[in-house]
Design a protein around this motif. Structure first.
Motif, PDB file in Angstrom:
ATOM      1  N   ALA A   1       0.817  -1.212   0.000  1.00 21.77           N
ATOM      2  CA  ALA A   1       0.000   0.000   0.000  1.00 21.77           C
ATOM      3  C   ALA A   1       0.853   1.266   0.000  1.00 21.77           C
ATOM      4  O   ALA A   1       0.527   2.237  -0.696  1.00 21.77           O
ATOM      5  N   ASP A   2       1.937   1.275   0.758  1.00 22.73           N
ATOM      6  CA  ASP A   2       2.798   2.458   0.806  1.00 22.73           C
ATOM      7  C   ASP A   2       3.535   2.673  -0.516  1.00 22.73           C
ATOM      8  O   ASP A   2       3.754   3.807  -0.931  1.00 22.73           O
ATOM      9  N   VAL A   3       3.905   1.607  -1.179  1.00 21.30           N
ATOM     10  CA  VAL A   3       4.577   1.715  -2.482  1.00 21.30           C
ATOM     11  C   VAL A   3       3.594   2.264  -3.516  1.00 21.30           C
ATOM     12  O   VAL A   3       3.934   3.150  -4.307  1.00 21.30           O
ATOM     13  N   ASN A   4       2.364   1.757  -3.508  1.00 24.97           N
ATOM     14  CA  ASN A   4       1.344   2.267  -4.422  1.00 24.97           C
ATOM     15  C   ASN A   4       1.129   3.763  -4.181  1.00 24.97           C
ATOM     16  O   ASN A   4       1.061   4.550  -5.127  1.00 24.97           O
ATOM     17  N   ALA A   5       1.053   4.169  -2.911  1.00 24.27           N
ATOM     18  CA  ALA A   5       0.865   5.585  -2.577  1.00 24.27           C
ATOM     19  C   ALA A   5       2.049   6.424  -3.059  1.00 24.27           C
ATOM     20  O   ALA A   5       1.856   7.513  -3.610  1.00 24.27           O
ATOM     21  N   ALA A   6       3.261   5.922  -2.882  1.00 24.78           N
ATOM     22  CA  ALA A   6       4.446   6.652  -3.327  1.00 24.78           C
ATOM     23  C   ALA A   6       4.444   6.829  -4.844  1.00 24.78           C
ATOM     24  O   ALA A   6       4.815   7.890  -5.354  1.00 24.78           O
ATOM     25  N   LYS A   7       4.011   5.817  -5.571  1.00 20.04           N
ATOM     26  CA  LYS A   7       3.923   5.914  -7.032  1.00 20.04           C
ATOM     27  C   LYS A   7       2.880   6.951  -7.436  1.00 20.04           C
ATOM     28  O   LYS A   7       3.081   7.704  -8.392  1.00 20.04           O
ATOM     29  N   ASN A   8       1.763   7.012  -6.694  1.00 16.51           N
ATOM     30  CA  ASN A   8       0.748   8.032  -6.974  1.00 16.51           C
ATOM     31  C   ASN A   8       1.295   9.426  -6.725  1.00 16.51           C
ATOM     32  O   ASN A   8       1.049  10.350  -7.504  1.00 16.51           O
ATOM     33  N   ILE A   9       2.060   9.590  -5.652  1.00 18.93           N
ATOM     34  CA  ILE A   9       2.649  10.890  -5.339  1.00 18.93           C
ATOM     35  C   ILE A   9       3.656  11.287  -6.415  1.00 18.93           C
ATOM     36  O   ILE A   9       3.662  12.426  -6.891  1.00 18.93           O
ATOM     37  N   ARG A  10       4.500  10.347  -6.815  1.00 16.44           N
ATOM     38  CA  ARG A  10       5.484  10.631  -7.875  1.00 16.44           C
ATOM     39  C   ARG A  10       4.776  11.021  -9.169  1.00 16.44           C
ATOM     40  O   ARG A  10       5.160  11.972  -9.849  1.00 16.44           O
TER      41      ARG A  10
END
Length: 74
Positions: free
Chosen positions: A33-42
């Motif tokens: 979930a945190d990786v998915n969120a980081a990709k959305n932020i990027r």
């Protein structure tokens, strides 16, 4: 709650604190979930993002009352 791979948004996408599984039948992306969120932020870099997490595509339904947001009576 937004899938990085396809953009599908639903509360059910985040199955737990750490597990993200896209519920879009045509996607099925699985990620931390945190990786998915980081990709959305990027991906959102350079785009306007409101305090409620909108990616500049519309107005969020989560709005502070005018008196709280501005300190003035509405």
């Amino acid at each position: 709650q937004r899938c990085y791979a396809c953009g599908f948004v639903t509360e059910g996408n985040r199955e737990s604190q750490s597990v993200f599984v896209c519920k879009n039948p045509g996607c099925g992306n699985v990620d931390h979930a945190d990786v998915n969120a980081a990709k959305n932020i990027r991906h959102a870099g350079g785009q306007p993002v409101s305090a409620c997490g909108d990616l500049g595509t519309g107005q969020s339904v989560k709005q502070e009352p005018g008196s709280r947001a501005t300190g003035q009576a509405t």
